[in-house]
Design a protein around this motif. Structure first.
Motif, short mmCIF file in Angstrom:
data_model
loop_
_atom_site.label_atom_id
_atom_site.label_comp_id
_atom_site.label_asym_id
_atom_site.label_seq_id
_atom_site.Cartn_x
_atom_site.Cartn_y
_atom_site.Cartn_z
N PRO A 161 38.60 -9.64 -24.95
CA PRO A 161 38.53 -8.45 -24.09
C PRO A 161 39.87 -7.74 -23.96
N LEU A 162 40.98 -8.51 -23.99
CA LEU A 162 42.30 -7.86 -23.91
C LEU A 162 42.52 -6.96 -25.12
N VAL A 163 42.13 -7.45 -26.31
CA VAL A 163 42.28 -6.62 -27.52
C VAL A 163 41.40 -5.38 -27.42
N ALA A 164 40.18 -5.57 -26.93
CA ALA A 164 39.27 -4.43 -26.78
C ALA A 164 39.88 -3.41 -25.83
N LEU A 165 40.43 -3.90 -24.73
CA LEU A 165 41.06 -3.02 -23.75
C LEU A 165 42.25 -2.29 -24.39
N GLY A 166 43.05 -3.05 -25.16
CA GLY A 166 44.21 -2.45 -25.82
C GLY A 166 43.79 -1.35 -26.78
N MET A 167 42.75 -1.62 -27.56
CA MET A 167 42.28 -0.61 -28.52
C MET A 167 41.77 0.62 -27.78
N TRP A 168 41.10 0.40 -26.67
CA TRP A 168 40.57 1.54 -25.91
C TRP A 168 41.72 2.37 -25.35
N LEU A 169 42.72 1.66 -24.76
CA LEU A 169 43.87 2.39 -24.22
C LEU A 169 44.56 3.18 -25.32
N PHE A 170 44.70 2.54 -26.49
CA PHE A 170 45.40 3.19 -27.59
C PHE A 170 44.66 4.45 -28.04
N THR A 171 43.35 4.33 -28.29
CA THR A 171 42.64 5.49 -28.84
C THR A 171 42.36 6.56 -27.79
N ALA A 172 42.23 6.14 -26.53
CA ALA A 172 41.86 7.12 -25.50
C ALA A 172 43.07 7.73 -24.82
N LYS A 173 44.17 6.98 -24.72
CA LYS A 173 45.27 7.43 -23.87
C LYS A 173 46.53 7.84 -24.62
N THR A 174 46.76 7.29 -25.82
CA THR A 174 48.01 7.66 -26.49
C THR A 174 47.78 8.87 -27.39
N LYS A 175 48.87 9.55 -27.68
CA LYS A 175 48.77 10.75 -28.50
C LYS A 175 48.33 10.39 -29.93
N ILE A 176 49.01 9.35 -30.48
CA ILE A 176 48.67 8.95 -31.85
C ILE A 176 47.21 8.53 -31.93
N GLY A 177 46.76 7.80 -30.91
CA GLY A 177 45.37 7.36 -30.90
C GLY A 177 44.41 8.53 -30.89
N LYS A 178 44.74 9.53 -30.08
CA LYS A 178 43.87 10.71 -30.00
C LYS A 178 43.85 11.45 -31.35
N ILE A 179 45.03 11.58 -31.96
CA ILE A 179 45.08 12.26 -33.26
C ILE A 179 44.27 11.47 -34.29
N ALA A 180 44.41 10.15 -34.25
CA ALA A 180 43.67 9.33 -35.20
C ALA A 180 42.17 9.53 -35.02
N ARG A 181 41.74 9.60 -33.76
CA ARG A 181 40.32 9.81 -33.51
C ARG A 181 39.88 11.18 -34.03
N ALA A 182 40.73 12.16 -33.83
CA ALA A 182 40.40 13.50 -34.33
C ALA A 182 40.34 13.50 -35.85
N ALA A 183 41.30 12.78 -36.47
CA ALA A 183 41.33 12.73 -37.93
C ALA A 183 40.07 12.05 -38.47
N ALA A 184 39.54 11.11 -37.70
CA ALA A 184 38.31 10.44 -38.12
C ALA A 184 37.17 11.43 -38.21
N VAL A 185 37.14 12.38 -37.30
CA VAL A 185 36.03 13.34 -37.27
C VAL A 185 36.26 14.48 -38.25
N ASP A 186 37.47 15.02 -38.28
CA ASP A 186 37.72 16.18 -39.13
C ASP A 186 39.18 16.19 -39.57
N ARG A 187 39.43 15.55 -40.71
CA ARG A 187 40.83 15.38 -41.11
C ARG A 187 41.46 16.70 -41.55
N GLU A 188 40.66 17.61 -42.15
CA GLU A 188 41.23 18.90 -42.56
C GLU A 188 41.77 19.66 -41.34
N MET A 189 40.95 19.68 -40.29
CA MET A 189 41.34 20.42 -39.10
C MET A 189 42.64 19.87 -38.52
#
Lengths: 298, 317
Positions: A161-189
């Motif tokens: 659960p700690l790793v799950a929490l860490g991954m969630w914090l990373f993708t939802a709260k950090t800038k790099i995580g947010k960009i990575a999520r965006a790149a997953a959906v539309d890398r050209e954009m």
């Protein structure tokens, strides 16, 4: 249903906890695979080899510390970093030139990498079985709801659960995580917005590697390390990622729980054919929901 | 289609190869005859996968399941059910084709990677059952020393029977690919939506391709039984499917002969490189990576591009 009456509540609970703790390792490894699938669109067949390198590196590090119990904890941190370094070199030198290729080629390419890494592990660590001892703190067992559970399994139940929490914090709260999520959906954009997608991919790949290495280091005290361990984990991880929905981290968590628990509970019902249950679960899930349980980014 | 000169050229090559293959067991030591026979088996297996993978564009990720089903059906038919050998050999590919029908029917509603993953799970179910149902399948040990009629007990007998079966399969697969059905299949691979729009039943064609490929995969399984007189669960394991997949892509999966060439190369590499180094899979990995970077269409893809001018309208195949 005579056999059901023979299953005591204690046996059920203890198998459930074993299954859950096994699921935590499966989750950590699958989350890495899923993240790479989601952001980079690479079905990384070599992910299991990275997990194996993590496990063998943990063995060497723990060994280097001799009887000092700190060895295992250092290994838990350093082994994933070693794997991440291997991954970074691999991504920059080879993989990054191939993102435009079709999936079959990427599968072939990462399979070739798996062949190479497997032989490299054989060169460095030999073909003998290796084992890692957990530190004394994690030896023995604890009581959970009146059932005696190995301490190490309980430890995994906390780490997962700690790793799950860490991954969630990373993708939802950090800038790099947010960009990575965006790149997953539309890398050209994301590229058009002036972000260096190339480095986002490198970082995302490293994160996947850290998770593979961590999974390997965590699994090391629970089984003997062999050259075939990459084959077992990679197929399980791919199935887990698929039933969860490709690229969805929470899907990987649900998939891992389903996979781990059906197998351990299956042992109570049909000991000889327990291995059938996780595969059957995958078949049922995919027939009911052809693109996985949660939303897929593919 | 092809120009006449290319046809003639390939015909000459084929006849030359056939003549040397017919003479080979009389000249070469027994070990080489064995390796050649193993190449026949593996070549038919790889080519049967390519029917769906290369020509159908279908992610057939567990093709070895059908190979294993064919081999186990033959082995179990002979040893456990007392069937005459020839009957078992004829039934086995049909059983493999039936497995293809069942697995394909479930998988065909899924797309790409999801298709491949469902197929791996269904194939793995067969593998687990074979592994665990020890009373019937001998489990992990496999079945060894399957009794075959006298002429097949010698390596030359196995060689010539497998050569004949392989040639028959090659001709049959060639006709499948050149048939209207084969052409439709390739059209579906290149643009499924357009095929749907002109009234082609895409799923039925893909399912038929899977069944046909499973049938030929089952024949390869029988050929393995002829050669080795044994079967073991590893034949059904998913990672063996990856090996076969590699043979297709190594040789060239858009060409007819490619998978055969890929299979021969992998078997030769395994047989001879493993004498000199225990790290032969590393060598294979390096070769594959070089190929992906420099010859992405595989060896035969490269060769045929040299001999055949590109079609002017750039047909996507």
């Amino acid at each position: 249903m005579e056999f059901l009456q023979q299953i005591t509540f204690d046996a059920f609970l203890s198998q459930l906890l074993v299954g859950l703790s096994r699921a935590m390792i499966l989750f950590i490894v699958s989350a890495g695979l899923s993240f790479i699938l989601g952001v980079l669109r690479v079905p990384n067949v070599a992910h299991g080899s990275l997990y194996m390198i993590g496990a063998f590196a943990a063995y060497s590090i723990t060994n280097a510390f001799g009887s000092n119990p700190a060895g295992f904890w250092v290994a838990l941190v350093v082994a994933p970093l070693i794997v991440a370094l291997v991954g970074l070199v691999f991504e920059r030198v080879l993989l990054s030139h191939l993102y435009q290729r079709e999936h079959l080629m990427l599968i072939l390419f990462t399979f070739a990498t798996m062949l190479i890494l497997n032989d490299l592990v054989k060169m460095v660590w030999g073909a003998e079985y290796r084992s890692v001892n957990a530190p004394a703190v994690l030896a023995g067992s604890v009581d959970v709801f009146g059932v005696s559970v190995p301490r190490y399994n309980a430890f995994l139940l906390v780490i997962g659960p700690l790793v799950a929490l860490g991954m969630w914090l990373f993708t939802a709260k950090t800038k790099i995580g947010k960009i990575a999520r965006a790149a997953a959906v539309d890398r050209e954009m994301v590229g058009v917005l002036g972000i260096n997608v190339s480095w986002i991919f490198a970082i995302a790949f490293m994160i996947g590697c850290v998770l593979a290495g961590l999974g390997g280091a965590l699994v090391a005290p629970t089984l003997s390390l062999t050259l075939g361990m990459d084959h077992t984990i990679i197929i399980e991880a791919f199935l887990i990622v698929t039933i969860g929905g490709l690229g969805n981290i929470w899907g990987a968590l649900i998939g891992a729980l389903l996979f781990g628990v059906t197998q351990s509970l299956g042992l109570l019902v049909l000991p000889q054919f327990a291995v059938v249950f996780p595969y059957a679960a995958v078949v049922i899930v995919l027939l009911l929901r052809p693109t996985g349980l949660l939303k897929s980014v593919w | 289609m092809f120009t006449d000169i290319i046809e003639t050229r390939w015909l000459v090559v084929a006849l030359g190869v056939l003549a040397s293959l017919l003479g080979a067991p009389f000249i070469a030591p027994e070990f080489y005859t064995y390796v050649l026979t193993l190449i026949f088996v593996t070549a038919i297996l790889a080519m049967s996968l390519n029917l769906v993978l290369g020509y159908g564009g279908i992610y057939q990720f567990h093709h070895a399941a059908f190979y294993g089903v064919g081999a186990y059906a033959a082995a179990l038919g002979i040893t456990k059910m007392g069937m005459p050998v020839w009957l078992a050999f004829i039934l086995a590919p049909l059983i493999a084709a039936f497995a293809g029908l069942v697995i394909g029917w479930f998988c065909i509603r899924l797309t790409r990677l999801y298709f491949g993953m469902l197929q791996i799970s269904l194939g793995s179910l067969i593998w687990v059952i074979v592994l665990r149902w020890s009373a019937f399948t001998s489990g992990d040990d496999g079945i060894h020393g399957i009794p075959l009629p006298a002429p097949l007990e010698t390596i030359n007998g196995a060689y010539f029977l497998n050569l004949a079966i392989a040639l028959g399969c090659l001709v049959a697969m060639y006709f499948v690919i050149r048939s209207p059905f084969g052409a439709t299949l390739q059209a579906i691979r290149d643009n499924a939506a357009r095929c749907e729009a002109v009234g082609i039943n895409v799923r039925n064609h893909q399912l038929a391709a899977i069944v046909i490929a499973a049938f030929f995969g089952g024949i390869a399984g029988v050929m393995f039984v002829v050669l080795e007189r044994s079967v073991f669960p590893g034949m059904l394991f998913w990672s063996f499917s990856l090996d076969v997949f590699v043979m297709c892509l190594l040789g060239g999966w858009f060409t007819f002969a490619g998978p055969m060439v890929g299979a021969a190369l992998v078997i030769l590499l395994r047989t001879f490189a493993s004498r000199y180094t225990e790290y032969w899979t590393l060598l294979l990995g390096v070769i594959l990576i070089l190929l992906i970077f420099f010859l992405p269409e595989g060896i035969m893809g490269f060769v045929s591009a040299r001999f055949k001018p590109r079609e002017p309208d750039g047909g996507a195949a």
